[in-house]
Design an enzyme around this catalytic site. Structure first.
Site, PDB file in Angstrom:
ATOM      1  N   ASP A  56     -37.358   0.073 -11.076  1.00  0.00           N
ATOM      2  CA  ASP A  56     -36.738   1.249 -11.620  1.00  0.00           C
ATOM      3  C   ASP A  56     -37.457   2.538 -11.503  1.00  0.00           C
ATOM      4  O   ASP A  56     -37.052   3.584 -11.565  1.00  0.00           O
ATOM      5  CB  ASP A  56     -36.300   0.955 -13.029  1.00  0.00           C
ATOM      6  CG  ASP A  56     -37.572   0.686 -13.906  1.00  0.00           C
ATOM      7  OD1 ASP A  56     -38.527   0.846 -13.505  1.00  0.00           O
ATOM      8  OD2 ASP A  56     -37.114   0.588 -15.352  1.00  0.00           O
ATOM      9  N   SER A  57     -38.697   2.389 -10.971  1.00  0.00           N
ATOM     10  CA  SER A  57     -39.449   3.658 -10.367  1.00  0.00           C
ATOM     11  C   SER A  57     -38.753   4.416  -9.476  1.00  0.00           C
ATOM     12  O   SER A  57     -39.010   5.634  -9.197  1.00  0.00           O
ATOM     13  CB  SER A  57     -40.773   3.319  -9.690  1.00  0.00           C
ATOM     14  OG  SER A  57     -40.515   2.179  -8.866  1.00  0.00           O
ATOM     15  N   ASP A  95     -35.611  -5.136 -10.730  1.00  0.00           N
ATOM     16  CA  ASP A  95     -35.843  -4.467 -12.181  1.00  0.00           C
ATOM     17  C   ASP A  95     -34.604  -4.809 -13.062  1.00  0.00           C
ATOM     18  O   ASP A  95     -33.642  -4.243 -12.275  1.00  0.00           O
ATOM     19  CB  ASP A  95     -36.474  -3.131 -12.056  1.00  0.00           C
ATOM     20  CG  ASP A  95     -38.051  -3.182 -12.631  1.00  0.00           C
ATOM     21  OD1 ASP A  95     -38.318  -3.938 -13.279  1.00  0.00           O
ATOM     22  OD2 ASP A  95     -38.590  -2.060 -12.185  1.00  0.00           O
ATOM     23  N   LYS A 123     -37.395  -8.695 -12.953  1.00  0.00           N
ATOM     24  CA  LYS A 123     -38.509  -8.053 -13.800  1.00  0.00           C
ATOM     25  C   LYS A 123     -37.859  -7.250 -14.925  1.00  0.00           C
ATOM     26  O   LYS A 123     -37.084  -6.679 -14.919  1.00  0.00           O
ATOM     27  CB  LYS A 123     -39.395  -7.317 -12.781  1.00  0.00           C
ATOM     28  CG  LYS A 123     -40.523  -7.030 -13.604  1.00  0.00           C
ATOM     29  CD  LYS A 123     -41.615  -5.889 -12.744  1.00  0.00           C
ATOM     30  CE  LYS A 123     -41.060  -4.387 -12.595  1.00  0.00           C
ATOM     31  NZ  LYS A 123     -40.993  -3.671 -13.861  1.00  0.00           N
ATOM     32  N   GLU A 125     -39.712  -5.711 -18.673  1.00  0.00           N
ATOM     33  CA  GLU A 125     -40.839  -5.189 -19.765  1.00  0.00           C
ATOM     34  C   GLU A 125     -40.559  -5.553 -21.011  1.00  0.00           C
ATOM     35  O   GLU A 125     -39.764  -5.458 -21.655  1.00  0.00           O
ATOM     36  CB  GLU A 125     -40.704  -3.614 -19.348  1.00  0.00           C
ATOM     37  CG  GLU A 125     -40.795  -3.163 -17.733  1.00  0.00           C
ATOM     38  CD  GLU A 125     -40.883  -1.615 -17.886  1.00  0.00           C
ATOM     39  OE1 GLU A 125     -40.989  -1.095 -16.736  1.00  0.00           O
ATOM     40  OE2 GLU A 125     -40.966  -0.917 -18.995  1.00  0.00           O
ATOM     41  N   GLU A 192     -49.936  -3.549 -15.851  1.00  0.00           N
ATOM     42  CA  GLU A 192     -50.129  -2.182 -15.333  1.00  0.00           C
ATOM     43  C   GLU A 192     -50.958  -1.322 -16.286  1.00  0.00           C
ATOM     44  O   GLU A 192     -50.810  -1.319 -17.445  1.00  0.00           O
ATOM     45  CB  GLU A 192     -48.721  -1.477 -15.342  1.00  0.00           C
ATOM     46  CG  GLU A 192     -48.715  -0.094 -14.803  1.00  0.00           C
ATOM     47  CD  GLU A 192     -47.374   0.501 -14.412  1.00  0.00           C
ATOM     48  OE1 GLU A 192     -47.382   1.636 -14.112  1.00  0.00           O
ATOM     49  OE2 GLU A 192     -46.304  -0.308 -14.826  1.00  0.00           O
TER      50      GLU A 192
END
Length: 274
Positions: A56-57, A95, A123, A125, A192
């Site tokens: 999602d970057s 993501d 993915k 978070e 990260e």
């Protein structure tokens, strides 16, 4: 003009699976690139990059947002489909964007959409609170990459993009989170922006492959965003490196990144946190 058309021939000889990465753990470092389109995905395959992440970057690197928060499922699906059209050998990870997995049921619904778009893994978070979600997805055949440490979707909670785990209490929490997500059935763990010593401790405590970004050199794999590899980030993070500056061409930059990770040359001490 090279790589205008997606060409999924060459490079990786066999399709990379979750099992492939598990077998590589402890034997050979594997390489991940976060990218967003078919031409770059095809190039990753040619450069023998084992895993590609549609992060999602893209909200910041492609769409011009100042964070990842505005990214939608529709935008993620669009880019996962593009990457899947360009690469049929690398493991493709998609993501789940902000607030699309607040409950296990919501996660299952949205993970299904990402997988149907062409991803081989999703993915998400978060820490131990995600255990039930990871377990539900895993039990239903959806591989999961759990992301801890600096989680960009929580940037407002953190008060910015800050290194995590420098104090012992937070470090202990992250180590506990990693163990919990291991037990819940995660297939990969991404950490990260943590001190290198903590990246080492989490990797040693994990039963699954650990991917690092700004987490030291002892993780089982490294991931970088393609924009950082190509020097396109105006204020690049400490953990990144402009490989285009060193090689002079885009395919060479990706290949150099891949080779340096394999050789243990990248990341060096200047790219890590203490």
């Amino acid at each position: 003009m090279p790589y205008v058309q997606a060409d999924n021939s060459g490079g990786l000889e066999k399709k990379i699976t979750v099992h492939t990465l598990q077998q590589m753990r402890g034997r050979e470092k594997f390489v991940m690139v976060s990218l967003y389109d078919a031409p770059m995905a095809a190039m990753a395959q040619k450069c023998s990059v084992e895993a590609v992440l549609i992060g999602d970057s893209l909200g910041m690197t492609v769409l011009g947002y100042d964070s990842v928060i505005p990214v939608t499922m529709e935008q993620m699906i669009y880019h996962v489909e593009a990457v899947a059209r360009g690469n049929n050998k690398s493991l493709i990870i998609g993501d789940l964007p902000f607030m699309t997995y607040a409950t296990p049921e919501q996660a299952l619904s949205n993970a299904t959409r990402i997988m149907q778009a062409g991803a081989h893994m999703v993915k998400i978070e978060g820490g131990a609170w995600l255990a039930d979600t990871v377990r539900m997805l895993s039990d239903r055949g959806i591989p999961v990459c759990a992301h801890i440490g600096l989680t960009p979707q929580s940037v407002h909670k953190f008060g910015g993009f800050r290194v995590q785990g420098r104090d012992q209490e937070r470090a202990d929490t992250l180590l506990s989170d990693a163990k919990c997500l291991n037990r819940a059935g995660a297939d990969l763990l991404l950490i990260e922006c943590v001190p290198a010593w903590l990246g080492t401790a989490i990797t040693q405590a994990s039963d699954i492959p650990v991917v690092g970004i700004g987490a030291g050199s002892d993780t089982d794999a490294q991931v970088l965003v393609i924009n950082d590899i190509l020097g396109l980030t105006p204020q690049p993070p400490k953990f990144s490196k402009n490989f285009l500056e060193e090689t002079g061409n885009i395919p060479g930059a990706m290949q150099k990144y891949r080779d340096d990770v394999k050789a243990g040359v990248f990341p060096s001490e200047v790219h890590t946190f203490s």
